[in-house]
Design a protein around this motif. Structure first.
Motif, short mmCIF file in Angstrom:
data_model
loop_
_atom_site.label_atom_id
_atom_site.label_comp_id
_atom_site.label_asym_id
_atom_site.label_seq_id
_atom_site.Cartn_x
_atom_site.Cartn_y
_atom_site.Cartn_z
N GLU A 164 0.91 -9.59 13.85
CA GLU A 164 2.23 -9.48 13.64
C GLU A 164 2.04 -10.14 12.17
OE1 GLU A 164 5.00 -11.42 15.89
OE2 GLU A 164 4.14 -10.21 17.65
N HIS A 165 3.11 -9.45 11.20
CA HIS A 165 3.23 -9.92 9.98
C HIS A 165 2.97 -11.18 9.39
CE1 HIS A 165 5.10 -9.77 6.08
NE2 HIS A 165 5.00 -8.64 6.01
N ASP A 166 3.77 -12.07 9.85
CA ASP A 166 3.63 -13.43 9.48
C ASP A 166 2.26 -14.07 9.72
OD1 ASP A 166 6.22 -13.36 8.16
OD2 ASP A 166 7.03 -14.41 9.75
N TRP A 167 1.61 -13.76 10.95
CA TRP A 167 0.42 -14.02 11.39
C TRP A 167 -0.72 -13.81 10.42
CZ3 TRP A 167 -4.20 -12.42 13.05
CH2 TRP A 167 -5.01 -13.34 13.49
N VAL A 168 -0.59 -12.53 10.30
CA VAL A 168 -1.80 -12.20 9.19
C VAL A 168 -1.62 -12.76 7.87
CG1 VAL A 168 -2.51 -10.15 7.88
CG2 VAL A 168 -1.79 -9.95 10.32
N VAL A 217 -13.48 -14.04 -2.23
CA VAL A 217 -12.81 -12.92 -2.92
C VAL A 217 -11.51 -12.55 -2.63
CG1 VAL A 217 -15.06 -11.56 -3.16
CG2 VAL A 217 -13.46 -11.55 -1.00
N ASN A 218 -10.67 -11.88 -3.26
CA ASN A 218 -9.34 -11.66 -2.98
C ASN A 218 -9.32 -10.80 -1.59
OD1 ASN A 218 -8.33 -12.60 -5.23
ND2 ASN A 218 -8.63 -10.73 -6.36
N VAL A 219 -8.06 -11.13 -0.69
CA VAL A 219 -7.87 -10.61 0.46
C VAL A 219 -6.51 -9.94 0.40
CG1 VAL A 219 -6.51 -12.44 1.37
CG2 VAL A 219 -7.51 -10.62 2.80
N TYR A 220 -6.60 -8.62 0.75
CA TYR A 220 -5.45 -7.62 0.67
C TYR A 220 -4.78 -7.53 2.14
CZ TYR A 220 -7.49 -6.31 -3.93
OH TYR A 220 -7.86 -6.18 -5.07
N LYS A 227 5.80 1.43 10.46
CA LYS A 227 6.91 1.75 9.56
C LYS A 227 7.64 0.63 9.79
CE LYS A 227 5.89 6.66 9.84
NZ LYS A 227 6.15 7.57 10.58
N ASN A 228 8.02 -0.09 10.88
CA ASN A 228 9.05 -1.22 10.88
C ASN A 228 8.65 -2.48 10.43
OD1 ASN A 228 7.13 -2.39 12.83
ND2 ASN A 228 8.61 -2.25 14.66
N ASP A 229 7.26 -2.57 9.83
CA ASP A 229 6.73 -3.81 8.97
C ASP A 229 6.36 -4.96 9.88
OD1 ASP A 229 6.97 -2.20 6.82
OD2 ASP A 229 8.84 -3.39 6.18
N LYS A 230 6.36 -4.76 11.28
CA LYS A 230 6.27 -5.76 12.18
C LYS A 230 4.63 -6.10 12.27
CE LYS A 230 6.67 -7.48 16.81
NZ LYS A 230 7.83 -7.09 18.28
N PHE A 231 3.85 -5.17 12.03
CA PHE A 231 2.47 -5.20 12.19
C PHE A 231 1.62 -5.03 10.89
CE2 PHE A 231 3.77 -4.54 16.52
CZ PHE A 231 3.51 -5.72 17.04
N LYS A 232 0.64 -5.69 10.47
CA LYS A 232 -0.19 -5.55 9.42
C LYS A 232 -1.76 -5.91 9.43
CE LYS A 232 1.10 -8.04 5.59
NZ LYS A 232 1.66 -8.82 4.72
N ALA A 233 -2.57 -5.46 8.44
CA ALA A 233 -3.78 -5.97 8.74
C ALA A 233 -4.08 -6.53 7.29
CB ALA A 233 -4.57 -4.89 8.82
N SER A 234 -5.41 -7.28 7.27
CA SER A 234 -5.95 -7.65 5.91
C SER A 234 -7.40 -7.18 5.88
CB SER A 234 -5.86 -9.32 6.09
OG SER A 234 -6.89 -9.84 6.99
N PHE A 235 -7.76 -6.99 4.66
CA PHE A 235 -9.04 -6.58 4.35
C PHE A 235 -9.25 -7.17 3.08
CE2 PHE A 235 -6.38 -3.37 2.48
CZ PHE A 235 -6.79 -3.10 1.34
N THR A 236 -10.87 -7.07 2.98
CA THR A 236 -11.41 -7.37 1.55
C THR A 236 -11.72 -6.02 0.87
OG1 THR A 236 -13.71 -7.86 2.29
CG2 THR A 236 -12.21 -9.82 2.01
N PHE A 237 -12.03 -6.03 -0.53
CA PHE A 237 -12.21 -4.63 -1.01
C PHE A 237 -13.33 -5.09 -1.88
CE2 PHE A 237 -11.79 -1.95 -4.90
CZ PHE A 237 -12.12 -0.73 -4.24
N GLU A 238 -14.69 -4.72 -1.56
CA GLU A 238 -15.87 -5.03 -2.17
C GLU A 238 -16.82 -3.79 -2.24
OE1 GLU A 238 -17.17 -8.90 -0.79
OE2 GLU A 238 -15.65 -8.51 0.73
#
Length: 109
Positions: free
Chosen positions: A101-105, A70-73, A79-90
């Motif tokens: 960290e942004h690039d790692w995710v 499935v697609n990953v979001y 706010k500083n865009d340094k950290f993010k998270a991923s998820f699937t929407f199902e």
């Protein structure tokens, strides 16, 4: 509700819990607010501040049916865009996968 609305956020995966715990305390505080904003959010009409989008060149195993891809979001947690998270929407649920960290995710969604 539309088929694009998040009605539940599942943060129970072991991988998400492990990566979330590694975030700095100030990032965790912002992350809680960002995750809360996912509830009742139409993924096709997300506010710009979340930077919500699917990774166009990647698919991952479904949280519901591991035989499917499935697609990953991703969303920005801070706010500083340094950290993010991923998820699937199902089936109306955002299944959180990893936080970091942004690039790692982007490389390990």
């Amino acid at each position: 509700m539309s088929g694009h609305v998040i009605t539940k956020v599942d943060v129970g995966s072991e991988t998400f819990q492990k990566t979330y715990r590694k975030l700095p305390e100030d990032a965790k505080k912002e992350a809680k607010m960002a995750l809360g904003e996912l509830i009742l959010l139409d993924v096709t009409k997300a506010p710009a501040k979340l930077h919500l989008h699917h990774l166009t060149d990647k698919q991952v195993k479904s949280a519901v049916d591991p035989k499917k891809k499935v697609n990953v979001y991703t969303i920005h947690l801070t706010k500083n865009d340094k950290f993010k998270a991923s998820f699937t929407f199902e089936d109306g649920t955002a299944y959180m996968r990893v936080a970091g960290e942004h690039d790692w995710v982007d490389d390990h969604p």
